[in-house]
Design an enzyme around this catalytic site. Structure first.
Site, PDB file in Angstrom:
ATOM      1  N   ARG A  88       0.824  -1.204   0.000  1.00 23.61           N
ATOM      2  CA  ARG A  88       0.000   0.000   0.000  1.00 23.61           C
ATOM      3  C   ARG A  88       0.861   1.259   0.000  1.00 23.61           C
ATOM      4  NH1 ARG A  88      -4.858  -2.438   2.392  1.00 23.61           N
ATOM      5  NH2 ARG A  88      -6.539  -0.993   2.698  1.00 23.61           N
ATOM      6  N   ARG A 127     -21.930  -0.765   2.900  1.00 23.28           N
ATOM      7  CA  ARG A 127     -21.374  -2.095   3.144  1.00 23.28           C
ATOM      8  C   ARG A 127     -21.600  -2.541   4.591  1.00 23.28           C
ATOM      9  NH1 ARG A 127     -15.134  -3.348   1.630  1.00 23.28           N
ATOM     10  NH2 ARG A 127     -14.570  -2.022   3.379  1.00 23.28           N
ATOM     11  N   ARG A 149      -9.908   7.353   4.353  1.00 24.29           N
ATOM     12  CA  ARG A 149      -9.239   6.193   3.724  1.00 24.29           C
ATOM     13  C   ARG A 149      -9.026   6.435   2.232  1.00 24.29           C
ATOM     14  NH1 ARG A 149     -13.140   1.693   5.056  1.00 24.29           N
ATOM     15  NH2 ARG A 149     -11.730   0.293   3.961  1.00 24.29           N
TER      16      ARG A 149
HETATM   17  P1  AMP Z   1      -8.445  -3.430   4.173  1.00 25.90           P
HETATM   18  O1  AMP Z   1      -9.297  -4.510   4.716  1.00 25.90           O
HETATM   19  O2  AMP Z   1      -7.475  -3.898   3.139  1.00 25.90           O
HETATM   20  O3  AMP Z   1      -9.224  -2.215   3.726  1.00 25.90           O
HETATM   21  O4  AMP Z   1      -7.505  -2.932   5.391  1.00 25.90           O
HETATM   22  C1  AMP Z   1      -8.079  -2.396   6.558  1.00 25.90           C
HETATM   23  C2  AMP Z   1      -7.040  -1.557   7.307  1.00 25.90           C
HETATM   24  O5  AMP Z   1      -5.916  -2.384   7.671  1.00 25.90           O
HETATM   25  C3  AMP Z   1      -6.427  -0.416   6.514  1.00 25.90           C
HETATM   26  O6  AMP Z   1      -7.248   0.745   6.504  1.00 25.90           O
HETATM   27  C4  AMP Z   1      -5.114  -0.211   7.267  1.00 25.90           C
HETATM   28  O7  AMP Z   1      -5.323   0.455   8.484  1.00 25.90           O
HETATM   29  C5  AMP Z   1      -4.706  -1.639   7.584  1.00 25.90           C
HETATM   30  N1  AMP Z   1      -3.887  -2.210   6.483  1.00 25.90           N
HETATM   31  C6  AMP Z   1      -4.219  -3.240   5.653  1.00 25.90           C
HETATM   32  N2  AMP Z   1      -3.229  -3.490   4.787  1.00 25.90           N
HETATM   33  C7  AMP Z   1      -2.255  -2.572   5.047  1.00 25.90           C
HETATM   34  C8  AMP Z   1      -0.975  -2.307   4.472  1.00 25.90           C
HETATM   35  N3  AMP Z   1      -0.498  -3.001   3.427  1.00 25.90           N
HETATM   36  N4  AMP Z   1      -0.241  -1.295   5.016  1.00 25.90           N
HETATM   37  C9  AMP Z   1      -0.678  -0.596   6.064  1.00 25.90           C
HETATM   38  N5  AMP Z   1      -1.878  -0.784   6.635  1.00 25.90           N
HETATM   39  C10 AMP Z   1      -2.661  -1.768   6.138  1.00 25.90           C
END
Ligand code: AMP
Length: 206
Positions: A88, A127, A149
């Protein structure tokens, strides 16, 4: 096959990751899911990550990269994987490239799921996810956090499309439409003709 799935929150990464990984017979590895599981079971990692996640911020690179390296070292990821939500940041992408190179491997492709922002906000605010059998809104799907986000995505993650494009690994996928149709576009971009041929005739095939 080693694939990264890139796309803003609400683009359908989680859903597509599951389906595409199953078709390719590789594990779908979602950093968001790993973090959430750690938050639920209140591990040290979960405690470190929770405040960042609730605020819609990224968990720091050191924590995230170490977690992903551990996961990729597991036997099921040896022959391939589909990463959902990682990398990310450019720093994470560089670390991934370097640690794969150390193992004599490289990424095969980065699929970017493309959805316009209006549609993303609509999808995210509606969602609901199942927690203990109840459908609830994720803390980080609340409207203020969703906006943040998306901003974090624009600033820190969207530049990855350029990073992968420069090395010829990027495929942009129109992620608006039926789930099956988006999957078909993704598999086509991967040249995964065998997986396309496996396509089930109806829903019961899944
Ligand atoms: P997601 O389910 O992929 O939207 O991830 C939910 C949350 O997890 C994100 O908003 C971040 O806070 C954290 N997160 C997930 N993947 C990453 C990553 N590669 N780097 C940093 N934070 C992450």
């Amino acid at each position: 096959m080693r694939v990264v799935l890139l796309g803003p929150p609400g683009a359908g990464k989680g859903t597509q990751a599951q389906v595409i990984a199953a078709r390719l017979s590789v594990p779908a590895i979602s950093t968001g899911d790993i973090f959430r599981a750690n938050v639920t079971s209140q591990t040290d990692l979960g405690k470190q990550a929770k405040a960042y996640m609730d605020a819609g911020d990224l968990v720091p690179d050191e924590i995230t990269v170490a977690m992903v390296s551990d996961r990729l070292a597991e036997p099921d990821a040896k022959a391939g994987f589909l990463l959902d939500g990682f990398p990310r940041t450019i720093a994470q992408a560089e670390q991934l490239r370097d640690s794969l190179a150390e193992m004599g491997n490289r990424l095969d492709r980065c699929l970017e799921l493309v959805v316009d922002e209006e549609e993303l906000v609509r999808r995210l605010s509606g969602r609901r996810v199942s927690v203990d059998g109840e459908m609830v809104q994720r803390e980080d799907d609340k409207p203020e956090t969703v906006r943040h986000r998306l901003e974090v995505y624009r600033e820190q993650t969207a530049p990855l499309a350029g990073f992968y494009d420069e090395v010829g690994l990027l495929s942009r996928i129109d992620a608006i439409g039926e789930i099956d149709e988006v999957t078909r576009r993704a598999l086509e971009a991967l040249g995964a003709d065998e997986a396309l041929a496996d396509e089930p005739d109806d829903e019961s095939g899944r």
